[in-house]
Design an enzyme around this catalytic site. Structure first.
Site, PDB file in Angstrom:
ATOM      1  CB  THR A  31      14.173 -16.588  19.969  1.00 25.06           C
ATOM      2  OG1 THR A  31      13.623 -17.064  18.916  1.00 25.06           O
ATOM      3  CG2 THR A  31      14.504 -18.035  20.743  1.00 25.06           C
ATOM      4  CD  GLU A  79      11.576 -16.556  14.317  1.00 26.23           C
ATOM      5  OE1 GLU A  79      11.359 -17.245  13.251  1.00 26.23           O
ATOM      6  OE2 GLU A  79      12.840 -16.725  15.056  1.00 26.23           O
ATOM      7  CG  PHE A  80       7.985 -21.841  14.780  1.00 26.57           C
ATOM      8  CD1 PHE A  80       8.672 -22.405  15.932  1.00 26.57           C
ATOM      9  CD2 PHE A  80       6.751 -21.502  14.962  1.00 26.57           C
ATOM     10  CE1 PHE A  80       8.020 -22.643  16.983  1.00 26.57           C
ATOM     11  CE2 PHE A  80       6.192 -21.270  16.236  1.00 26.57           C
ATOM     12  CZ  PHE A  80       6.875 -22.155  17.531  1.00 26.57           C
ATOM     13  CE  LYS A 128      13.043 -20.349  16.488  1.00 30.76           C
ATOM     14  NZ  LYS A 128      13.491 -18.977  16.328  1.00 30.76           N
ATOM     15  CG  ASN A 143      15.240 -23.482  16.661  1.00 26.57           C
ATOM     16  OD1 ASN A 143      14.719 -23.829  15.703  1.00 26.57           O
ATOM     17  ND2 ASN A 143      15.650 -21.982  16.632  1.00 26.57           N
ATOM     18  CG  PHE A 181      16.805 -31.174  11.313  1.00 26.16           C
ATOM     19  CD1 PHE A 181      17.582 -30.084  11.602  1.00 26.16           C
ATOM     20  CD2 PHE A 181      16.075 -30.478  10.427  1.00 26.16           C
ATOM     21  CE1 PHE A 181      17.517 -28.769  11.625  1.00 26.16           C
ATOM     22  CE2 PHE A 181      15.672 -29.078  10.168  1.00 26.16           C
ATOM     23  CZ  PHE A 181      16.604 -28.242  10.733  1.00 26.16           C
ATOM     24  N   GLY A 184      24.825 -23.739  11.923  1.00 23.30           N
ATOM     25  CA  GLY A 184      25.472 -22.589  11.827  1.00 23.30           C
ATOM     26  C   GLY A 184      24.375 -21.380  11.911  1.00 23.30           C
ATOM     27  CB  CYS A 218      18.114 -20.001  14.489  1.00 17.68           C
ATOM     28  SG  CYS A 218      17.064 -18.705  13.849  1.00 17.68           S
ATOM     29  NE  ARG A 234      22.676 -13.348  11.065  1.00 16.27           N
ATOM     30  CZ  ARG A 234      21.342 -12.937  11.528  1.00 16.27           C
ATOM     31  NH1 ARG A 234      21.232 -12.218  12.572  1.00 16.27           N
ATOM     32  NH2 ARG A 234      20.812 -13.476  10.735  1.00 16.27           N
TER      33      ARG A 234
END
Length: 433
Positions: free
Chosen positions: A122, A145-146, A201, A205, A246, A254, A257, A327
């Site tokens: 990304t 990438e997803f 991407k 996001n 969502f 968190g 990404c 993370r």
């Protein structure tokens, strides 16, 4: 085809194993010799459902191998996927491209004419053009990438879309050949230019993060007005223009990404002099961070005003279920804040205990939920593992000191917990018991 994957972290290890499962011969390359040894033995270095079997199958069949030499990678194949990390730069949140550039520089002296280097990391718009200058004689394409942690194998082998950004028909044709089994199974391929592929991407996001923060802003309003956020989002989700995915109120997002990507997009667009176009992303980030403080405050109120000398049980440490990734974990951040406020905090997680202990060694950890909740004055439900939805609240009430529950993820059955004698609180909802 023979392919290499440069970087065997989360994205690279999954991508390499899946490419091998599609029938390609794949060489995964990483500078971390210990990680390479684990992968070569068929052992994934992190928890991801389905990856262990896929990895073992690839290694056992000989279609998947691993090494530490980029010179070997260049000899092995003429198509190379860059899957190295792009962590945020301290202070700005912009993507740190040093690892992408180092991977390209490591390949450059060894590439043959006609090589194709395909970025999956990304990155900000314009990265492929920058890399092309470092890779004379090779073409650079972008194929973002997803992957969702916890669903990464499925997302790779049954993708909702494949995006390829190329500068030539030949590069697009090669990528179509690589993904032929997925295309034959019905996966749509979107062919575009590299800049658009790079942006997809980050844009995706950032939009998803905005949905989460929007509903959490509504949750704050519900707290102030006595409205019920779950009824609110249920009604919103019935609108096909909005959809329910969502629209998940609670502790917020968190991981590696969404937080990183919204900050990276904001920083890169501000660098273009167009900061006004994405100024709202800074507020999206702020709303998300505020959910952790709201959860701590809700817990504090439920305990009567303070955490000192209280026992607090925490259910969940990973940033999301079906992952051992801690993370930027909201769950772990709340647990550590509560500990610093004076509580004795004991944490349970089905997969993430080792990583959580390394990140927050002052916290206590327990091997099962019952032990975690023994003599607890408060239970915090912070990661929505399915196992927690199957708990018996009546049985758990017999081991705690006080049956007080904060469901920060809105996935426990508040009615059954209340009927078992628990006082239940959740962000954005009226009193539940």
């Amino acid at each position: 085809m023979r392919l290499t994957v440069i970087g065997t972290g989360y994205v690279g290890a999954v991508h390499a194993a899946c490419l091998a499962d599609l029938g390609h011969e794949v060489l995964g390359v990483d500078l971390d010799a210990e990680r390479i040894a684990e992968l070569a033995a068929g052992r994934p270095p992190f928890y991801e459902p389905g990856l262990d079997a896929l990895l073992k199958r690839g290694v056992d069949t000989g279609r998947l191998r691993f090494g530490t030499s980029q010179a070997e990678a260049a000899r092995f194949a003429d198509t190379h996927f860059l899957c190295v990390g792009t962590p945020p730069l301290p202070g700005t949140g912009a993507a740190d491209l040093r690892y992408v550039e180092a991977a390209a520089d490591g390949l450059a002296p060894h590439l043959t004419a006609g090589a194709l280097v395909v970025g999956k990391s990304t990155v900000p718009v314009g990265t492929s053009a920058r890399l092309a200058a470092r890779l004379p004689g090779a073409e650079v394409a972008w194929n973002p990438e997803f992957l969702r942690e916890g669903c990464a194998v499925r997302d790779t082998l049954r993708p909702e879309r494949i995006v390829v950004g190329t500068s030539s028909p030949a590069a697009e044709a090669r990528l179509r050949e690589i993904y032929a089994p997925l295309l034959a199974a019905g996966a749509p391929l979107i062919a575009t230019d590299p800049a658009t592929a790079e942006l997809v991407k980050l844009a995706s996001n950032s939009f998803l993060a905005t949905k989460v923060s929007f509903v959490n802003a509504m949750s704050e309003i519900c707290d102030a007005t006595g409205a019920d956020v779950l009824t609110l989002v249920g009604a919103m989700g019935e609108d096909t223009r909005i959809g329910s995915r969502f629209l998940a109120p609670g502790l917020g997002f968190g991981g590696s990404c969404l937080p990183k990507d919204i900050r990276a997009l904001a920083a890169s667009v501000e660098g273009l002099g167009l900061g006004g176009s994405v100024a709202f992303l800074r507020e999206v980030d702020a709303i998300n961070s505020r959910q952790r403080d709201r959860t701590v405050e809700l817990a504090r109120r439920l305990l009567g005003g303070g955490f000192a000398e209280r026992n607090v049980a925490v259910l969940g440490a990973a940033f999301k279920p079906h992952s051992d990734d801690v993370r930027d974990s909201p769950a772990l951040a709340v647990a550590e804040t509560v500990r610093q406020a004076g509580a004795q905090v004991r944490v349970h997680d089905p997969e993430a205990v080792d990583n959580a202990r390394a990140a927050c060694p002052a916290l206590q950890f327990a091997p099962d939920v019952t032990k975690t909740c023994e003599q607890a004055d408060l239970v915090l439900h912070l990661t929505e593992w399915p196992q927690y939805q199957e708990l018996d609240p009546a049985a758990l009430a017999t081991v705690v000191r006080a049956p007080l529950l904060v469901d920060a993820r809105h996935t426990l059955d508040a009615e059954s917990w209340s009927e078992a004698g628990w006082t239940v609180r959740a962000p954005g909802r009226p009193r539940l018991g």
